[in-house]
Write a protein that holds these residues in place. Structure first.
Motif, short mmCIF file in Angstrom:
data_model
loop_
_atom_site.label_atom_id
_atom_site.label_comp_id
_atom_site.label_asym_id
_atom_site.label_seq_id
_atom_site.Cartn_x
_atom_site.Cartn_y
_atom_site.Cartn_z
N GLY A 1 0.83 -1.21 0.00
CA GLY A 1 0.00 0.00 0.00
C GLY A 1 0.85 1.25 0.00
O GLY A 1 0.68 2.16 -0.82
N ILE A 2 1.81 1.28 0.91
CA ILE A 2 2.70 2.44 1.02
C ILE A 2 3.54 2.56 -0.25
O ILE A 2 3.78 3.65 -0.78
CB ILE A 2 3.60 2.33 2.27
CG1 ILE A 2 2.71 2.24 3.51
CG2 ILE A 2 4.58 3.49 2.36
CD1 ILE A 2 3.48 2.04 4.80
N TYR A 3 3.98 1.39 -0.77
CA TYR A 3 4.80 1.38 -1.98
C TYR A 3 4.04 2.02 -3.14
O TYR A 3 4.56 2.88 -3.86
CB TYR A 3 5.20 -0.06 -2.34
CG TYR A 3 6.16 -0.16 -3.49
CD1 TYR A 3 7.53 -0.08 -3.26
CD2 TYR A 3 5.72 -0.29 -4.80
CE1 TYR A 3 8.43 -0.16 -4.30
CE2 TYR A 3 6.60 -0.36 -5.85
CZ TYR A 3 7.97 -0.30 -5.60
OH TYR A 3 8.85 -0.36 -6.65
N ALA A 4 2.76 1.62 -3.31
CA ALA A 4 1.96 2.17 -4.40
C ALA A 4 1.80 3.67 -4.27
O ALA A 4 1.98 4.43 -5.23
CB ALA A 4 0.58 1.49 -4.42
N LEU A 5 1.54 4.11 -3.04
CA LEU A 5 1.36 5.55 -2.80
C LEU A 5 2.66 6.30 -3.10
O LEU A 5 2.67 7.32 -3.80
CB LEU A 5 0.93 5.76 -1.33
CG LEU A 5 0.71 7.22 -0.93
CD1 LEU A 5 -0.53 7.77 -1.66
CD2 LEU A 5 0.53 7.35 0.59
N ALA A 6 3.78 5.75 -2.56
CA ALA A 6 5.06 6.44 -2.73
C ALA A 6 5.43 6.53 -4.21
O ALA A 6 5.90 7.58 -4.67
CB ALA A 6 6.16 5.69 -1.95
N THR A 7 5.24 5.45 -4.95
CA THR A 7 5.62 5.50 -6.36
C THR A 7 4.70 6.45 -7.14
O THR A 7 5.15 7.12 -8.07
CB THR A 7 5.61 4.10 -7.00
OG1 THR A 7 4.37 3.46 -6.67
CG2 THR A 7 6.77 3.26 -6.51
N ARG A 8 3.42 6.51 -6.74
CA ARG A 8 2.51 7.45 -7.42
C ARG A 8 2.97 8.89 -7.21
O ARG A 8 3.02 9.68 -8.15
CB ARG A 8 1.08 7.28 -6.91
CG ARG A 8 0.41 6.05 -7.51
CD ARG A 8 -0.92 5.80 -6.87
NE ARG A 8 -1.92 6.77 -7.28
CZ ARG A 8 -3.20 6.66 -6.93
NH1 ARG A 8 -3.61 5.65 -6.18
NH2 ARG A 8 -4.07 7.55 -7.35
N ILE A 9 3.36 9.17 -5.97
CA ILE A 9 3.84 10.53 -5.68
C ILE A 9 5.11 10.81 -6.49
O ILE A 9 5.24 11.85 -7.14
CB ILE A 9 4.09 10.72 -4.16
CG1 ILE A 9 2.76 10.58 -3.41
CG2 ILE A 9 4.77 12.06 -3.88
CD1 ILE A 9 2.92 10.54 -1.90
N LYS B 1 2.34 8.43 -14.45
CA LYS B 1 1.58 7.34 -13.85
C LYS B 1 2.50 6.15 -13.66
O LYS B 1 3.42 5.94 -14.46
CB LYS B 1 0.41 6.95 -14.75
CG LYS B 1 -0.77 7.90 -14.62
CD LYS B 1 -1.94 7.45 -15.46
CE LYS B 1 -3.08 8.43 -15.32
NZ LYS B 1 -4.12 8.19 -16.32
N THR B 2 2.24 5.36 -12.61
CA THR B 2 3.09 4.20 -12.37
C THR B 2 2.63 3.05 -13.24
O THR B 2 1.52 3.05 -13.78
CB THR B 2 3.02 3.75 -10.89
OG1 THR B 2 1.70 3.26 -10.65
CG2 THR B 2 3.32 4.90 -9.95
N GLU C 1 -0.62 1.59 -12.09
CA GLU C 1 -1.81 2.36 -12.47
C GLU C 1 -2.20 2.06 -13.92
O GLU C 1 -3.36 1.82 -14.24
CB GLU C 1 -1.54 3.86 -12.32
CG GLU C 1 -1.50 4.33 -10.87
CD GLU C 1 -1.11 5.79 -10.80
OE1 GLU C 1 -2.02 6.62 -10.72
OE2 GLU C 1 0.10 6.08 -10.85
#
Lengths: 216, 490
Positions: free
Chosen positions: B436-444, B479-480, B483
């Motif tokens: 979850g944190i990984y997805a958020l961090a990479t999106r940012i 976008k990652t 995504e």
């Protein structure tokens, strides 16, 4: 423990050497030395003498051919005159025994000095693969004669040209009890490229090497 | 533990005033300051000019093309070296037995300090004053010249390149072309200063002048110190491979000859030496053979007109046994041809001095951390792109990139990397384990990266490091991957 003992102990520990294996290993070592197998080498499908000549030139030696030993002094006198070099040389005793009368060249069989300009030697063997002279040191074949003078002239009987260094070792083993103090393989004049990588002949040893191949 | 280590951290000691230099850095600062030195060398116009002129790679390619079966010979050569290393103590004992029988005195040196002590003892016992040297990289390891000069002996390097760096008060920057970083003008200035002769700038004239001055030294030298390319177990001989003839002078004219070489340099037979020689000279300079290949077996024999009265061989460990039996052992196959540095894009740009110790280039990046400690050469295993040019050209098949990668792993295992890097990796590992944190961090990060790119969608400057000083980075798409993947699936 001496330095030798500690180094040997470290090597043995590193390779997990077992005393029980020592005899077998030592036998393998003596076996390899006794057999001294020739390793993988390139194809050598050329003719000895032409190859030797061609490789001498590649290593920046000059080559002359004469029919017999009797012709050597005159051929060398001619070379010295053509190159405008002094007609005086320090030589091996075997070279002094040639007939230099009437050639105008003065030869002295003695130890070479720092100011000798021309040195004349024979050769023990010559190696065709690389255009190399193989010189063995002895009281009558001193090492410095081919080193100190600016010009080194070597007399090479054609029958003493062998294929490669390995053949030279085989012949040395059969003709000599052991290696002399110095075995010198000489391939052309001394050279350096230590200033800006630019090649210069005559760094510390001879500026020129002249090989006289004797046919008979 | 190793006697000369503290010296690495001190300034140059014991150098006579006549040889001291004012403007050049000798190569004995610790290898740990590699980064700053590499930076200096990249901005040093002289070094850059010298490196552009330097091309032994082309010569090697032509030399190798001479052989119809280079790869087969290479395999054979690696096997010969491995055979020596597999029973190293027994091959050395065989060498020692035969060398001793022929009148050579064999010494063993555990440390660099031992080398210097043994040479000084021999020099004192034989009452020599002037010592002439032909190339010996092992003596560079132990700072032998400094040690001898501190004891009042006169030491003259006689290899032209070594002589030039000695006059300059520097260290070699390449193992076979020691003065490659010097221009002819530098050499001209040094000769005017030390020889007191009119200035010459023609390379031929400079070489001739060196010949004249060094000839005097050869004729008056009382001890000759040489390295040793190989020790031959079969015959107890020392093999020297040289081009200038100074190696022959050094081992023929003075009354004492001392050879210094590593324990790993022993070869079983004369045939083995002949096999390796075909690759050594071709790999080094492209030559089918070097001008002089010399085997010295013992001192002067009865009736000989020349040759030394005493011959000594010092067999050196100084860190080498630490590689034996480990995943670093293959580095001990090295026959010191220099091909790895001649083909290394990093060496080609920074030259040898940046590496900070005796052996530069890829082999240096492997040997230096092993000999002087991984913690003292932290940057060296990383000073490579791992492009494997070195691995491809090595005549004895040392897998140099693999060894550098293993050293990098050891640095991490031993916690030797900088704290920022260790912290960064820890953070990354923590995040990567939490999807979850990984997805958020990479999106940012992806969106931030996109916003940093200009209209051309390229990032020209990244904060905090020099990565973008010489190149641009394409900006992320915004976008990652996850995504985009999710969008496609829909």
């Amino acid at each position: 423990m001496s330095a030798r003992e500690s180094i040997v102990a470290r090597i043995r520990a590193a390779r997990a050497a077992l005393p029980a294996m020592d005899e077998t290993e030592r036998a393998a070592i003596e076996g390899r030395i006794a057999l001294h197998p020739i390793g993988t080498r390139p194809a050598m499908d050329w003719q000895l003498v032409p190859r030797f000549r061609e490789q001498c030139v590649r290593m920046s030696s000059s080559v002359d051919d004469v029919a017999s030993m009797a012709e050597v002094p005159r051929a060398i006198a001619r070379f010295l005159a053509d190159m405008k070099l002094p007609m005086r040389a320090v030589v091996w005793p075997e070279i002094a025994q040639l007939d230099w009368n009437g050639t105008g060249v003065t030869v002295e069989a003695r130890a070479a000095r720092g100011d000798d300009l021309v040195g004349i030697t024979g050769t023990y063997l010559a190696v065709a693969e690389t255009g190399t002279l193989m010189l063995l040191s002895s009281p009558s074949t001193p090492a410095a004669t081919s080193l100190l003078p600016e010009t080194h002239i070597a007399v090479v009987p054609q029958g003493r040209i062998v294929k490669a260094m390995e053949e030279a070792w085989a012949l040395t083993r059969s003709e000599r009890v052991e290696l002399p103090r110095a075995v010198n393989f000489v391939s052309g004049p001394s050279r350096t490229a230590d200033i800006e990588g630019q090649l210069q002949l005559g760094a510390h040893g001879p500026y020129r090497v002249h090989v006289v191949v004797v046919a008979e | 533990m190793y006697g000369s280590l503290p010296r690495l951290c001190r300034g140059r000691v014991g150098v006579g005033a006549s040889l001291a230099s004012t403007d050049s850095q000798p190569m004995n600062a610790p290898a740990e300051t590699f980064k700053s030195r590499a930076h200096d060398k990249l901005n040093d116009a002289k070094v850059q000019r010298a490196m552009r002129n330097f091309n032994l790679a082309g010569a090697r390619a032509r030399g190798i093309a001479d052989l119809d079966n280079f790869e087969d010979i290479r395999t054979a050569a690696a096997a010969i070296r491995d055979r020596s290393l597999a029973s190293l103590d027994l091959w050395l004992a065989r060498f020692e037995q035969e060398a001793t029988r022929r009148g050579t005195k064999v010494h063993w040196a555990e440390t660099h300090a031992d080398i210097n002590r043994i040479v000084i003892e021999i020099a004192r016992a034989t009452r020599v004053k002037k010592i002439i040297k032909s190339k010996s990289m092992v003596s560079e390891e132990s700072h032998l010249n400094d040690a001898l000069e501190a004891e009042g002996f006169q030491v003259v390097e006689t290899d032209l390149g070594e002589y030039i760096v000695q006059l300059a008060g520097e260290k070699p920057s390449h193992i076979i072309a020691p003065a490659i970083h010097k221009s002819r003008d530098d050499v001209a200035d040094l000769f005017v200063q030390h020889h007191k002769t009119p200035r010459k700038t023609d390379i031929g004239e400079l070489t001739m002048e060196a010949r004249k001055f060094l000839r005097e030294h050869f004729l008056s030298g009382e001890m000759g110190i040489s390295g040793g390319n190989f020790l031959i177990a079969e015959t107890g001989s020392l093999m020297l491979v040289t081009n200038e003839g100074n190696g022959r002078m050094t081992t023929t004219l003075p009354r004492v000859h001392v050879a210094i070489t590593g324990i790993e340099k022993v070869l079983p037979t004369l045939e083995d030496a002949s096999c390796i020689l075909r690759l050594l000279t071709r790999s080094a300079t492209g030559q089918s053979i070097s001008n002089y290949v010399t085997l010295n077996t013992g001192p002067k024999q009865p009736g000989d007109l020349d040759g030394p009265e005493e011959m000594h061989v010092i067999i050196v460990d100084a860190g080498r046994t630490r590689l034996l039996g480990t995943d670093m052992q293959e580095a001990l196959r090295c026959i010191r041809c220099g091909a790895c540095m001649n083909h290394c894009p990093v060496y080609q740009n920074i030259g040898g001095h940046a590496y900070g110790w005796v052996y530069p280039g890829p082999i240096g990046s492997v040997l230096t951390p092993n000999y002087i400690g991984l913690e003292n050469a932290i940057d060296l295993p990383n000073a490579a792109t791992l492009c494997n040019q070195c691995g491809v050209v090595c005549p004895v098949k040392i897998p140099l990139p693999d060894l550098m990668r293993k050293l990098r792993e050891k640095q991490v295992d031993r916690g030797l990397r900088p704290w920022q890097e260790r912290l960064g990796l820890k953070l990354w590992a923590w995040v990567a384990k939490r999807p979850g944190i990984y997805a958020l961090a990479t999106r940012i990060a992806a969106r931030l990266g996109r916003s940093m790119g200009g209209a051309d969608r390229v990032i020209h400057r990244l904060p905090g490091n020099g990565w973008t000083e010489g190149r641009d980075m394409p900006a992320p798409a915004g976008k990652t991957f996850r995504e985009l993947y999710a969008e496609r699936k829909r």
